[in-house]
Each structure stands twice: as C-alpha cells, then as structure tokens.
Design a protein around this motif. Structure first.
Motif, short mmCIF file in Angstrom:
data_model
loop_
_atom_site.label_atom_id
_atom_site.label_comp_id
_atom_site.label_asym_id
_atom_site.label_seq_id
_atom_site.Cartn_x
_atom_site.Cartn_y
_atom_site.Cartn_z
N LEU A 120 39.34 44.61 49.53
CA LEU A 120 37.94 44.92 49.29
C LEU A 120 37.18 44.93 50.60
CD1 LEU A 120 37.26 42.87 46.06
CD2 LEU A 120 37.82 45.27 46.29
N VAL A 121 37.44 45.93 51.42
CA VAL A 121 36.78 46.06 52.71
C VAL A 121 35.36 46.54 52.50
CG1 VAL A 121 36.83 47.22 54.95
CG2 VAL A 121 38.97 46.57 53.83
N SER A 122 34.40 45.89 53.15
CA SER A 122 33.00 46.28 53.00
C SER A 122 32.37 46.49 54.36
CB SER A 122 32.24 45.20 52.24
OG SER A 122 30.88 45.53 52.17
N VAL A 128 25.79 44.49 46.32
CA VAL A 128 25.87 45.08 44.99
C VAL A 128 25.75 43.97 43.96
CG1 VAL A 128 27.29 46.43 43.41
CG2 VAL A 128 27.30 46.96 45.85
N VAL A 129 24.77 44.08 43.09
CA VAL A 129 24.52 43.05 42.08
C VAL A 129 24.53 43.70 40.71
CG1 VAL A 129 23.19 41.59 43.63
CG2 VAL A 129 22.02 43.34 42.30
N PRO A 130 24.75 42.91 39.66
CA PRO A 130 24.74 43.48 38.30
C PRO A 130 23.37 44.02 37.93
CG PRO A 130 25.72 41.28 38.34
CD PRO A 130 25.06 41.48 39.67
N PHE A 375 30.34 41.41 41.94
CA PHE A 375 30.92 42.75 41.99
C PHE A 375 32.32 42.74 42.60
CE2 PHE A 375 31.11 47.12 43.93
CZ PHE A 375 31.22 47.79 42.73
N ARG A 376 32.50 42.04 43.70
CA ARG A 376 33.80 42.01 44.36
C ARG A 376 34.85 41.31 43.49
NH1 ARG A 376 30.08 42.63 47.90
NH2 ARG A 376 30.42 43.79 49.83
N HIS A 389 43.60 50.06 44.45
CA HIS A 389 42.83 49.27 45.41
C HIS A 389 41.44 49.87 45.58
CE1 HIS A 389 46.42 47.02 46.46
NE2 HIS A 389 47.05 48.15 46.67
N PHE A 390 40.51 49.05 46.02
CA PHE A 390 39.14 49.50 46.22
C PHE A 390 38.69 49.19 47.65
CE2 PHE A 390 39.42 48.23 41.73
CZ PHE A 390 39.04 49.43 41.12
#
Length: 401
Positions: A120-122, A128-130, A375-376, A389-390
C-alpha cells in the motif's frame, strides 16, 4: 517477573536515560510486541510517566515535535500524519522513543507500519477517510440547504411547510395548517455526494436511507391518488402503507427505465448506471419497464431483479438480501463479488478514483467489513485473499495483479 513488568522497568530506564545499549538496539523489535505497547500504555494510564517528567509538553507540542523532527521528515512524504486520528497514548510513546532513543530514530512506529505493509504505497498528503452523513436539499425555488452544516433539533421554516432536522441527524417534514395548495405539487430534491449518506422520513412517513452519489426527488405533500418519487443512485426504503376512503394509495418509484410499485414493503433499489437492481427484503413489489415490451415482474422476499436496460432484458434470482442492504447498517458485505464491483462500491463511499493497471479477471472477494474502517486496513484485508495489490496516490487507487 512477568514480561509486561520487565518491559515496564525498561521503559522507566528510557525515561531515566539509563537504558542499556543492547536494549536500544532491540527497540524496534519491542515496538512490534503488543505486550511492550501494553506495558507503556499501563504506565501512561497510571500517570507514572507523567510524574517522571514535569516538563512534558501537551498534545499539541508532542505532535509538532514529532512532525518537525529532522529524523522523521523523510517519512512525511509517504506516511500522512493527522493529529486527530492518532491517540494521545501513541503520541507519548512516539515522542518518548524519539527523545530518549536517539540511536534508533529510524525505528519509529510509523516506519514499522510502513515496512509491514509494503504494497500500500502512498505518495500523498491526502488522507482518505470513510463517508459520513452529508447531503443537500434543493427546494422548489432553487434554494440549497447544506444539511451537514445544520445542527440537530433544528426547524427550517419554508413557508407552507417546515423541515425538521432531528437529534439523530435525520430529517422529516411538517406541513403548516391551511397553507398548502393541493392543486400545485411542490418538489424537493435531496442529493448525497461521493462519500455521503443520509436518511429521511418522507411526508407520508416512509423512511428512506440514501447511499453515496444518490439523488431523490419527492413532493413535500403526496397526491391522494398516487405517491410518486424519482431516484438515481441507491436507497433503502421502508414504505408506509396509506389508504384513502378504504382504497390503498400506490407508492411508485421511478428510476431509469423502471417503475416500481410498492405493495407495502422493505427493499433496496440501486441504479448507478445502465443496470437497475431491486432487492426485496419483505412484502411485495411490482416492476414495470417503461418503453419496453418486457412483462411486469413481481418480487417476493429474498428475490432480486436485474434490469439490463441496454440489452432490454430482466433476470430474477433468489438472493440473501443482507449482502445488498448491509450498507444501511454501516457495513460492506460481499459474497463472491468481483473486484470491479467491490471497488466501485468502495470508490463511492471513500470518494476515490480506481484505476486498473492490468486486466484482472476471476478475482472474487467475500467478507463483511465496517464502512468506517481505516482505508488502508480495508484494502489490506482485500489483499489478503491473494493475487491482487493496491497502490495509493492522492485520491487514486491503482489495482494490480
């Protein structure tokens, strides 16, 4: 001596600046041990560490000291820090390790999390929130009301009627006596954006839960012959039965090329694109397909119809309604759902764009997850199935094999 007590002694040595060098070298491993973090939190709960340092900064100072320390600035480009989302206890643990363990600055908690989640590379400062309760009402005269900016237990006077925002956040309507002209039907429209949801009670008492990216147009007073509303998006309905002079007043929902007539029921209705999905929970509904030669369809509980408008065909199946209505109760629920459908649902709720770098086929996901999950962590849960993968960049999520 228990392991937790041994850890407590070590932490006290950190505060006393007398920790052995060999313990410093293993500090990263300690941070990965839940019992170590438990010991540190117990000392914080007992105020023992507070007493050990009368000059300990407050939460704002702790956050700034972490954020601006030169030893961790390099991580800020890849790991977003938000004070409100990190507990005071974690701040104190992080700042203690920063101040007292100068030789292990690279082993801060954020770096450990980064290494334990390599896919999960950012590359973003966005967080990012719900989604949350967020919607606008557009009145007949074009006036726009932002419901999320209005506190609960508020009455909005609109002349002939009042809009009530209740303490639980929902809205309802109340007509003023003698002010309604039955010859003219006035409409309101409620709109939820990406990352928004809302629930309201229509003038006839019908309850509606709106999912993200949904538009509902409805009259402020229903006709005594037929109750009609217009939907685009997704909503869950609990329709109130009504009669006039012993005759049932039909409740009809127009969405795309389908008209649904309610026969006293609860159901979920989804129309985000060309396909219209109707899932019945209880009661009975009648489906009519406008401008089509398709026969009317009747649904019984646990039945679902999918109207493929482009192909002009309808398919009816028996399903478990839970997987199509769980969103109303704050959950994602999937049963052998394709990654495209899963990410479509997630993108609307978390307000992100999904990009597929490769063609992904035969990937299905099953499980139930909170719609308010980090989110992650949510994406990591999907990754655990294997084969996918994301990567996250800003508000874009890249899906890879």
């Amino acid at each position: 001596m228990s392991k937790v007590e041994a850890y407590k002694n070590l932490i006290r040595q950190f505060y006393a600046k007398s920790v052995p060098e060999d313990s410093k070298a293993h500090f990263a491993q300690y941070l990965e041990d839940p019992e170590f973090l438990e010991a540190w939190e117990q000392l914080i709960d007992d105020d023992e560490l507070d007493r050990a340092s009368s000059s300990e900064p407050d939460d704002d100072q702790l956050f700034d000291k972490i954020k601006f320390d030169s030893r961790i600035k390099e991580y800020l480009t890849t790991v977003p820090l938000r004070k409100k989302l990190i507990s005071t206890k974690v701040f104190k643990i992080a700042i203690a390790s920063l101040i007292l363990c100068t030789t292990v600055g690279s082993f801060l908690i954020w770096n450990i999390n980064r290494k334990s989640n390599p896919t999960l590379v950012s590359n973003t400062k966005d967080w990012v929130v719900p989604g949350k309760e967020r919607a606008q009402i557009i009145l007949e005269n074009g006036q726009v009301i932002d419901l999320d900016k209005i506190t609960g237990d508020t009455v909005i006077d609109n002349g002939a009627f009042e809009i009530l925002k209740l303490a639980d956040g929902s809205i309802s309507y109340r007509m003023k006596k003698g002010d309604h002209n039955e010859k003219k039907i006035a409409y309101n429209t409620i709109v939820t954006p990406r990352g928004g949801e809302y629930n309201l009670k229509l003038p006839d008492g019908t309850r509606v839960w709106l999912n993200a990216m949904t538009t509902l147009r409805y009259p402020i007073v229903f006709d005594k012959i037929k109750r009609e509303i217009y939907l685009q998006g997704e909503a869950y309905f609990d329709v109130m039965a009504q009669q006039e002079d012993g005759r049932r007043i039909p409740f009809v929902i127009h969405t795309g090329g389908q008209a649904l007539e309610v026969l006293g029921t609860e159901f979920n209705l989804q129309n985000y694109g060309q396909d219209i999905v109707t899932t019945l929970v209880e009661g009975k509904v009648k489906l009519n397909f406008v401008d089509s030669r398709l026969d009317d369809q009747y649904l019984a509980p646990a039945e679902q119809s999918i109207f493929y408008t482009k192909a002009n065909k309808v398919i009816k199946n028996t399903v478990d309604p839970y997987y199509f209505t769980a969103w109303k109760d704050g959950k994602f629920a999937f049963s052998k759902t394709s990654i495209q459908d899963v990410m479509g649902i997630i993108s609307r709720w978390y307000d992100v764009d999904v990009i597929y770098n490769t063609k992904i086929e035969n990937f299905e996901f099953s499980g139930t997850i909170s719609r308010y999950e980090d989110f992650r962590k949510l994406l990591k849960t999907i990754e655990l199935v294997g084969g996918i993968h994301f990567e996250i960049e800003g508000r874009k999520v890249y899906v890879k094999n």
